[in-house]
Design a protein around this motif. Structure first.
Motif, PDB file in Angstrom:
ATOM      1  N   VAL A 785      46.930  -1.304  23.050  1.00  0.00           N
ATOM      2  CA  VAL A 785      47.440  -1.408  21.612  1.00  0.00           C
ATOM      3  C   VAL A 785      47.349  -2.896  21.101  1.00  0.00           C
ATOM      4  O   VAL A 785      46.922  -3.138  19.872  1.00  0.00           O
ATOM      5  CB  VAL A 785      48.895  -0.916  21.733  1.00  0.00           C
ATOM      6  CG1 VAL A 785      49.723  -1.257  20.473  1.00  0.00           C
ATOM      7  CG2 VAL A 785      48.950   0.341  22.032  1.00  0.00           C
ATOM      8  N   GLU A 786      47.785  -3.875  22.259  1.00  0.00           N
ATOM      9  CA  GLU A 786      47.637  -5.214  21.591  1.00  0.00           C
ATOM     10  C   GLU A 786      46.061  -5.477  21.239  1.00  0.00           C
ATOM     11  O   GLU A 786      45.858  -6.341  20.230  1.00  0.00           O
ATOM     12  CB  GLU A 786      48.257  -6.299  22.579  1.00  0.00           C
ATOM     13  CG  GLU A 786      49.522  -6.359  22.968  1.00  0.00           C
ATOM     14  CD  GLU A 786      49.948  -7.111  24.095  1.00  0.00           C
ATOM     15  OE1 GLU A 786      49.058  -7.517  24.892  1.00  0.00           O
ATOM     16  OE2 GLU A 786      51.288  -7.099  24.513  1.00  0.00           O
ATOM     17  N   LEU A 787      45.196  -5.072  22.014  1.00  0.00           N
ATOM     18  CA  LEU A 787      43.871  -5.133  21.723  1.00  0.00           C
ATOM     19  C   LEU A 787      43.538  -4.700  20.391  1.00  0.00           C
ATOM     20  O   LEU A 787      42.798  -5.449  19.546  1.00  0.00           O
ATOM     21  CB  LEU A 787      42.890  -4.594  22.916  1.00  0.00           C
ATOM     22  CG  LEU A 787      41.379  -4.687  22.652  1.00  0.00           C
ATOM     23  CD1 LEU A 787      40.820  -6.253  22.758  1.00  0.00           C
ATOM     24  CD2 LEU A 787      40.776  -3.995  23.912  1.00  0.00           C
ATOM     25  N   PHE A 788      43.996  -3.374  20.019  1.00  0.00           N
ATOM     26  CA  PHE A 788      43.685  -2.930  18.553  1.00  0.00           C
ATOM     27  C   PHE A 788      44.332  -3.686  17.392  1.00  0.00           C
ATOM     28  O   PHE A 788      43.610  -4.017  16.697  1.00  0.00           O
ATOM     29  CB  PHE A 788      44.359  -1.324  18.717  1.00  0.00           C
ATOM     30  CG  PHE A 788      44.254  -0.835  17.454  1.00  0.00           C
ATOM     31  CD1 PHE A 788      43.055  -0.416  16.826  1.00  0.00           C
ATOM     32  CD2 PHE A 788      45.655  -0.532  16.917  1.00  0.00           C
ATOM     33  CE1 PHE A 788      43.289   0.100  15.665  1.00  0.00           C
ATOM     34  CE2 PHE A 788      45.385   0.076  15.578  1.00  0.00           C
ATOM     35  CZ  PHE A 788      44.315   0.442  15.035  1.00  0.00           C
ATOM     36  N   TYR A 789      45.637  -4.053  17.844  1.00  0.00           N
ATOM     37  CA  TYR A 789      46.204  -4.711  16.507  1.00  0.00           C
ATOM     38  C   TYR A 789      45.467  -6.230  16.369  1.00  0.00           C
ATOM     39  O   TYR A 789      45.434  -6.317  15.261  1.00  0.00           O
ATOM     40  CB  TYR A 789      47.731  -5.003  17.072  1.00  0.00           C
ATOM     41  CG  TYR A 789      48.333  -5.781  16.199  1.00  0.00           C
ATOM     42  CD1 TYR A 789      48.928  -5.569  14.967  1.00  0.00           C
ATOM     43  CD2 TYR A 789      48.847  -7.421  16.695  1.00  0.00           C
ATOM     44  CE1 TYR A 789      49.549  -6.280  14.144  1.00  0.00           C
ATOM     45  CE2 TYR A 789      49.450  -8.281  15.486  1.00  0.00           C
ATOM     46  CZ  TYR A 789      49.650  -7.626  14.238  1.00  0.00           C
ATOM     47  OH  TYR A 789      50.680  -8.577  13.464  1.00  0.00           O
ATOM     48  N   GLN A 790      44.897  -6.670  17.516  1.00  0.00           N
ATOM     49  CA  GLN A 790      44.332  -8.126  17.314  1.00  0.00           C
ATOM     50  C   GLN A 790      42.906  -8.019  16.791  1.00  0.00           C
ATOM     51  O   GLN A 790      42.701  -8.766  15.840  1.00  0.00           O
ATOM     52  CB  GLN A 790      44.305  -8.748  18.527  1.00  0.00           C
ATOM     53  CG  GLN A 790      44.205 -10.158  18.827  1.00  0.00           C
ATOM     54  CD  GLN A 790      44.642 -10.908  20.058  1.00  0.00           C
ATOM     55  OE1 GLN A 790      44.594 -10.083  21.073  1.00  0.00           O
ATOM     56  NE2 GLN A 790      44.623 -11.954  20.097  1.00  0.00           N
ATOM     57  N   THR A 791      42.388  -6.864  16.957  1.00  0.00           N
ATOM     58  CA  THR A 791      40.934  -6.878  16.462  1.00  0.00           C
ATOM     59  C   THR A 791      40.607  -5.988  15.236  1.00  0.00           C
ATOM     60  O   THR A 791      39.920  -6.426  14.434  1.00  0.00           O
ATOM     61  CB  THR A 791      40.108  -6.307  17.729  1.00  0.00           C
ATOM     62  OG1 THR A 791      40.491  -4.944  18.155  1.00  0.00           O
ATOM     63  CG2 THR A 791      39.940  -7.181  18.919  1.00  0.00           C
ATOM     64  N   VAL A 792      41.625  -5.135  15.082  1.00  0.00           N
ATOM     65  CA  VAL A 792      41.468  -4.067  13.952  1.00  0.00           C
ATOM     66  C   VAL A 792      42.666  -3.975  13.152  1.00  0.00           C
ATOM     67  O   VAL A 792      42.821  -4.124  11.916  1.00  0.00           O
ATOM     68  CB  VAL A 792      40.895  -2.819  14.531  1.00  0.00           C
ATOM     69  CG1 VAL A 792      40.610  -1.721  13.290  1.00  0.00           C
ATOM     70  CG2 VAL A 792      39.782  -2.751  15.324  1.00  0.00           C
ATOM     71  N   GLY A 793      43.747  -3.569  13.712  1.00  0.00           N
ATOM     72  CA  GLY A 793      45.064  -3.000  13.111  1.00  0.00           C
ATOM     73  C   GLY A 793      45.530  -4.246  12.139  1.00  0.00           C
ATOM     74  O   GLY A 793      45.937  -3.987  11.219  1.00  0.00           O
TER      75      GLY A 793
END
Length: 1393
Positions: A785-793
């Motif tokens: 989720v952190e990876l998603f937030y950082q790159t896309v979200g």
């Protein structure tokens, strides 16, 4: 759900970055002081400084603050930002032999600097650091990382007088505060133990001056001096005015020092006047304060807050036995330097808890306490508008569970490791310290990655376990018990250190963004506004039962029902045992029905209900008037489903300025913010998963109670069963999924896999999906989720928030309470599986998180009806990455049915270059086929293309493209028959021809000619022949065998004439283009094959058309349209067609064979022999000594043999007069000619053999008039070589007259005379057989003759020379005898008539 409803409560989110150690840089300051006797130890403290522009979006200091904690002689300072990662942001200041005072750290900013003022019991210090806005001159700061203000702190000379000073005398203050005046002087207000305040002042930085000291005394007298303080001043004050807490505020042109003293009085000192201008007894504001006056205060605290609206507010905390009181006062100026205090509010707290710190804002008081169990308690209250004195809750994070539940099917080691290294429970520092203790070693552990640390822990615990074992054999159960024992010991150690690091030291609230933070010993935690539904579930019982309304609904009755329902849920939650909670969790993990699992939990509750909990619940349920409405309110609030996609297209408003866009691109982008936001989502999902679990159990209980608790009866029960229970079950599954992914760690991916994945995304034209995040810390593993937030979200969320703010004309983007809740809620919506957006799985795919993506798809599979096809596609991608091609293909096929319904799949198919495909599904198939080709799975390409053909029944272009694909991959795999079959199915003639050409070329290159020849080629025969002919004529003859292939092709079909033509053409080209012995050998074979073909045909059909010798053949590879100069060639000239019959081919064969023979005996001749004519060939053969071959060519082409005899004669002459070397060389060419087999009794020389060969040729090849003899003799005589006897004898019998003429031509008079004498004798009957005269001169014989002309010439010549007179006489006499006899004979014949 448009926006989440917020409550007044807050929740603590630790947000610690899981680093092993903060990389503190050590800076030691030694002023040469020695430790004071008595060793007073001050408690650890903490504080924070927020930049003035931390609430401005376009500022370099937005969301930026510095926090510190003190312990003994050290101050740890850390600068933190929620927007960017700061480099070199942590420093530990160690002040030798000093103890930092409580409140002894103060930070202030000026236009150019950040100034840190530190007070200790023996010294004062000033650190002058550059302001961030001066470090980065440009507003456009686009770096992902920025330098902290502490970057160059090591360059400061802190021992210098400009930065540090020793406190004069032995003052030994107990508390202090500091401030920076407008002129730049640093002032330190220190509380003397004996009472009074001493103010030390350092001159402005960069100016000369000494430390000045001012003592503020209650008698309003003052003494200013420099240097040491006389002892007479100390000790004359009663200790009642000893300051316990100090605060400073500059107002107008004066500076006021506020001191809360031991005698419970607040005193205000004017620094300018150096006088006490206000004194107030705080006990006046405390009811029932008898007895308090007599006891000196110890735990009193003082805080200030200033706002333009309310002016200066003071908050005094009086710590008295059994209770504590906060008194909020407002400073009022009465004029003429007179001031008074106006009471605003008094607030009380229980003294069960011990106050650690509190913070005052213009509207609120925030406090942190520790209770009897040493756990933190945080509360806040609005002091202006709170008549009931009700404190608002802040839900702090409980410490990790003291015991870890291990299921019967779980491995103890794996379970403990999962708990220890999950993102929410332990900091790495706690684990490292526990590891050092467990190892009992002194070695430092630093800079270990998360995975390495996990391995070190495993090794340490397993080593400890094994070293304690004395037996060699264990039962499995015994070993399991041992594992649990040792792992629980290590876990207890981690708990102890985590508890120590979690000790609260302070509290800070930003005056600009209203962000509240809890400052702990080992990390900082953030306080986030609590969503209303979470607030209800988390509220403490005393709060929950006292609440009368909830912001979830505006209807009072429904609100009361909701609160009653939540109280029932609290009872259910308490009744669910840890074992059953674990079983429920496992049921969700294994995709079992949540409803069935809830029923099992309920059964367990009913069977173990020793405390009559079910009865209590039933009683409470009966108080709820409309349970369905209350449930619907709760379900609606928890459902994160939304119609529109979060963030839209993710682009910021076009009207936003560059500065705004850059600032927004960094907002909440630092690793701290990422951690806080994602842990907030994790806590929210954990809370709501439990909420839904308990609600589902309660709904099942409702069904069991039936009409006993339902006033509405059956219809409500039916609605509950058919609508509310399935909705609740779906929410439970969704929140379990979000909880799982928010705790699932992202995998680190090798670069080669990232590159391969990027290539696959490029094939799918999804490469604009953000790639692997580049700012991942090695020591700080991210959750997915952190990876998603950082790159896309984050980009999508900030974009949506900015757009909403623009629409509402608001300016709350950096207001913490609004913005962070929005971010958390929008991130949860992006992750919500029932929403149309598909960005999260896309992000996992783009970052190669295949295991996590597989698990995600598995968990949503049974119940989620949104993006079904997209999920199948993603699962296929995972299978592809794991090498499971068949499974991947199955998933891709299942996804195809949803192509036209789902946005992700439509985006996948809607690319510009897919014009060839007519339908989205065909475009989808094309994309997947390209992906499979890129991965290298031709078998799967064939399978999928075959399936796609059925979809393309009406689309000829797509069918052709698919058949071409199938053909290509069959051919690549070596499935020649299948490739041919696919080729024949192709409806597009041009593609079919391309495939046919490829088939021919590839099979030729693989030498699989048998397959190529045997295919039937129905309706394609001429095309195949044309392709092979074209290839044959355009490529190098020796490296490709297309002519042989074409020959075999025609032979296989019994077309012998065409086969012969092919071989003859090859032979012709070989002669022209391949001027080598090998080429000539192949040419001979070609002509033989051509002859063979024509001999198999009936004679009347045994002919071929001679291939044209055009430019195509003469210059292989030349463009058919242009000549060698690049100009357009003229129209081809119509040539006459030549027919070649069998005999013509035979001639060519003989000629080519002679060329080969020549090349074999004289290799250099091969270069010129290929195109030599028959006449030229004879000459070449004769030169080489190949007389047999030369004679053969002459006879075949009806050429004169003279050149052959002349050549051989010359060879004989050379041998006759040559040396030994010539003799030796002659044997090689002699051997190449077939000598007549004559038994020779003596050894013969090469010369003899050559003469014998010449003799045999003259015998074998007679000429009508002795022409061959004549040319031989002519050659010999021209070289003055004596004629061999055998040659003379031989020629005499053929043509004696010619021989005589030759003698005469070469002036051989003696030989001529002898020949005439012999010839006349022969005519007269002596030796006539040697001259070929059948009957000599007689009356009965036929007439004879003499060459009179030649004889006359001879006689004339002999007569003219004196030396030959005798010979002349002999010839004349012999001639006279002959004439006499002729006369007699003539008379006799006449007489006989």
């Amino acid at each position: 759900m448009a926006a989440a409803v917020l409550e007044r409560s807050f929740i603590e989110i630790c947000g610690f970055e899981r680093e092993t150690l903060h990389r503190f840089r050590e800076v030691t300051v030694d002023l040469g002081v020695s430790a004071l006797p008595g060793g007073v130890k001050f408690p650890d403290s903490a504080g924070a400084f927020h930049y003035g522009e931390s609430g401005k979006l376009l500022s370099v200091t937005s969301n930026r603050f510095i926090h510190w904690c003190t312990s003994g002689d050290s101050v740890q300072l850390v600068e933190q930002s929620l927007d960017t990662n700061l480099l070199n942001n942590a420093v530990r200041l160690r002040l030798s032999q000093c103890s930092v005072l409580p409140g002894g750290v103060h930070i202030q900013e000026t236009l150019n600097n950040v100034v840190i003022l530190v007070s200790t019991n023996q010294s004062v210090h000033r650190l002058l650091l550059p302001h961030p806005s001066r470090m980065y001159r440009s507003d456009l700061v686009t770096e992902l990382h920025m330098q902290s203000v502490f970057t160059d702190v090591g360059k400061l000379s802190l021992q210098d007088a400009a930065h540090s000073a020793v406190i004069p005398g032995s003052l030994s203050p107990s508390t202090g505060t500091a401030w920076l005046s407008q002129s730049g002087e640093a002032h330190y207000a220190l509380a003397a133990p004996a009472g009074g305040i001493v103010v030390l002042s350092l001159p402005p930085h960069g100016t000369q001056g000494s430390v000045s000291v001012v003592e503020l005394k209650r008698s309003s007298m003052m003494r200013r001096f420099s240097g040491w303080m006389p002892t007479a001043i100390r000790g004359d004050q009663s200790p009642s005015d000893r300051a316990l807490s100090l605060a400073v505020r500059e107002l107008e042109e004066d500076c006021f020092i506020f001191a809360l003293c031991q005698d419970h009085k607040l005193r205000m000192w004017s620094f300018t006047e150096q006088a006490c201008v206000l004194e107030a007894d705080m006990l006046d504001y405390m009811p029932a304060c008898k007895g308090v006056k007599r006891n000196p205060g110890n735990g009193h605290r003082l805080r200030l807050a200033f706002s333009p609206n309310t002016g200066l507010c003071l908050c005094v905390y009086l710590a008295v036995p059994q209770r504590g009181q906060f008194t909020v006062l407002q400073l009022v100026a009465a004029g003429n330097q007179r001031y008074s205090l106006e009471h605003i509010s008094s607030l009380f707290t229980t003294q069960v808890e011990t106050l650690v710190d509190f913070s005052l804002t213009p509207t609120d008081i925030w406090g942190v306490w520790v209770d009897e169990s040493n756990a933190a308690v945080v509360k806040y209250i609005n002091f202006e508008d709170n008549s009931a004195g009700q404190w608002n809750q802040v839900f702090v994070q409980p410490p990790p569970e003291e015991e870890v539940h291990i299921g019967a099917d779980q491995d103890p080691r794996e379970t403990y490791l999962e708990v220890l290294f999950s993102p929410l429970r332990f900091t790495a520092s706690a684990i490292v310290k526990a590891l050092q203790i467990f190892r009992r070693g002194s070695e430092r552990i630093s800079d270990l990655s998360w995975d390495s640390l996990k391995k070190e822990v495993t090794v340490a615990v397993e080593t400890e376990l094994q070293s304690s074992v004395t037996e060699f054999e264990f039962s499995q159960e015994d070993y399991r018990q041992l594992q649990v024992e040792f792992w629980s010991r290590f876990y207890a150690c981690c708990l102890q250190y985590q508890e120590s690091l979690s000790e609260p030291l302070g509290l800070t609230v930003s005056p600009n963004t209203h962000m509240a933070c809890l400052l702990k010993k080992g990390f900082v935690s953030f306080l986030l506004p609590c969503f209303a539904v979470d607030h209800l579930y988390l509220s403490y019982d005393e709060y929950l039962f006292s609440e009368e309304e909830t912001p979830l609904t505006e209807e009072p009755e429904v609100g009361r029902d909701v609160l009653q329902l939540v109280q029932c849920l609290r009872l259910v939650s308490d009744a669910v045992s840890g074992e059953m909670a674990y079983e429920m969790e496992k049921a969700l993990e294994h995709l079992q029905s949540p409803e069935r699992a809830a029923e099992l939990v309920l059964e367990n509750m009913l069977s173990n209900d020793s405390d009559n909990v079910i009865e209590d619940i039933q009683n409470k349920l009966q108080d709820i008037r409309n349970p369905l409405a209350a449930m619907m309110v709760l379900l609606r609030e928890m459902d994160l489903e939304t119609d529109s996609e979060v963030g839209g297209d993710g682009h910021l408003t076009p009207g936003a300025s560059v500065n705004t866009r850059i600032s927004l691109s960094q907002l909440y982008g630092s690793s701290s913010a990422v951690s806080v936001v994602c842990q907030a989502v994790c806590h929210m999902t954990m809370t709501r998963a439990l909420f839904c679990r308990d609600l589902l159990i309660l709904q099942k209980l409702y069904l069991r109670f039936g009409d006993n608790v339902f006033l509405g009866g059956g219809s409500q029960l039916l609605q509950l069963q058919q609508d509310l229970i399935p909705r609740c079950s779906g929410l439970l599954s969704s929140y379990y999924l979000l909880k799982h992914i928010s705790q699932s760690l992202a995998s680190s991916v090798p670069m080669d896999i990232i590159d391969a994945n990027l290539q696959h995304l490029t094939v799918l034209q999804l490469s604009d999906t953000p790639a692997q995040s580049c700012n991942r810390s090695v020591l700080s593993p991210q959750t997915v989720v952190e990876l998603f937030y950082q790159t896309v979200g984050r980009k999508l969320i900030i974009s949506q928030m900015y757009c909403q703010q623009q629409q509402q004309q608001g300016n709350s983007l950096l207001l913490w309470t609004h913005s962070i809740s929005n971010v958390v809620n929008l991130l949860a919506q992006l992750l919500w599986p029932s929403n149309p957006g598909f960005q999260f799985p896309e992000c996992l795919m783009a970052n190669c998180q295949y295991t996590q993506l597989q698990e995600y798809v598995r968990l949503i599979g049974p119940w989620c009806q949104v993006n079904i096809g997209s999920c199948r596609f993603m699962l296929g991608q995972c299978y592809l990455a794991n090498g499971e091609g068949q499974k991947a293909l199955q998933c891709f096929q299942e996804a195809a049915t949803e192509v036209e319904k789902e946005d992700f799949l439509l985006r996948l198919t809607g690319s510009e270059d897919e014009d060839a495909a007519s339908t989205p599904r065909l475009q989808y198939y094309n994309k997947v086929l390209r992906l499979l080709e890129d991965v290298g799975l031709p078998e799967l390409v064939i399978q999928l293309a075959s399936l796609a053909i059925t979809e393309a029944a009406s689309d000829i272009n797509s069918q052709a493209a698919l058949w071409t694909r199938i053909f290509k991959h069959h051919l690549d795999l070596g499935h020649n028959a299948e490739a041919y079959e696919a080729l024949t199915q192709n409806p597009d003639c041009s593609m079919q021809l391309d495939c046919l050409r490829q088939l021919v070329v590839v099979l030729c290159e693989r030498s699989q000619l048998q397959d190529l020849v045997q295919f039937s080629y129905v309706n394609l025969h001429d095309q195949v022949v044309g392709i092979i002919e074209s290839r044959a004529r355009s490529l190098d003859l020796l490296s490709h065998n297309y002519y042989e292939l074409l020959y075999a092709f025609h032979i296989n079909r019994h077309n012998y004439r065409k086969a012969g033509t092919v071989m003859f053409e090859l032979g012709m080209r070989l002669g022209r283009e391949v001027r080598t012995r090998l080429g000539l050998q192949k040419q001979v074979n070609c002509y033989l094959a051509a002859l063979n073909c024509l001999r198999l045909i009936r004679p009347e059909y045994a002919w071929i058309v001679q291939p044209a010798a055009g430019a195509t053949y003469e210059r292989p590879g030349a463009s058919p349209k242009r000549n060698s100069d690049g100009e357009f060639s003229s129209e081809p000239v119509k040539r006459q067609v030549d027919i070649l019959e069998l005999k013509d081919l035979e001639k060519e064969y003989i000629l080519s064979r002679s060329r080969l023979t020549l090349a074999q005996h004289h290799p250099p001749s091969a270069a010129i022999a290929g195109t030599a004519s028959p006449v030229e060939m004879v000459s070449l053969l004769v030169q080489t000594g190949l007389f047999d071959s030369a004679l053969s060519v002459c006879q075949t082409f009806n050429l004169n043999l003279t050149s052959v005899f002349e050549g051989l004669t010359f060879k004989c002459i050379k041998l006759q007069f040559g040396g030994e070397e010539t003799q030796n060389e002659a044997w090689s060419w002699l051997a190449a000619n077939q000598l007549s087999s004559v038994v020779n009794t003596k050894e013969s020389s090469a010369t003899d053999e050559a003469w014998r060969l010449l003799s045999s040729y003259l015998d074998l090849h007679p000429s009508s008039n002795g022409q061959h003899h004549r040319c031989v003799i002519n050659k010999l005589l021209s070289h003055a070589v004596p004629l061999p006897d055998w040659l003379i004898s031989s020629y005499k019998g053929v043509d004696a007259a010619s021989l005589l003429r030759l003698y005469l031509n070469f002036d051989l008079l003696d030989a001529a005379a002898d020949l005439v004498l012999e010839y006349i004798d022969a005519l007269l009957g002596r030796g006539h057989q040697y001259f070929g005269i059948e009957r000599p001169l007689s009356a009965t014989s036929s007439s004879v003759w003499l060459p009179y002309t030649s004889i006359d010439q001879l006689l004339q010549t002999l007569n003219e020379t004196q030396t030959n007179s005798s010979m002349y006489n002999k010839v004349r006499d012999k001639l006279a005898d002959y004439h006499r006899l002729v006369e007699q004979t003539t008379k006799r014949r006449l007489a006989t008539r």
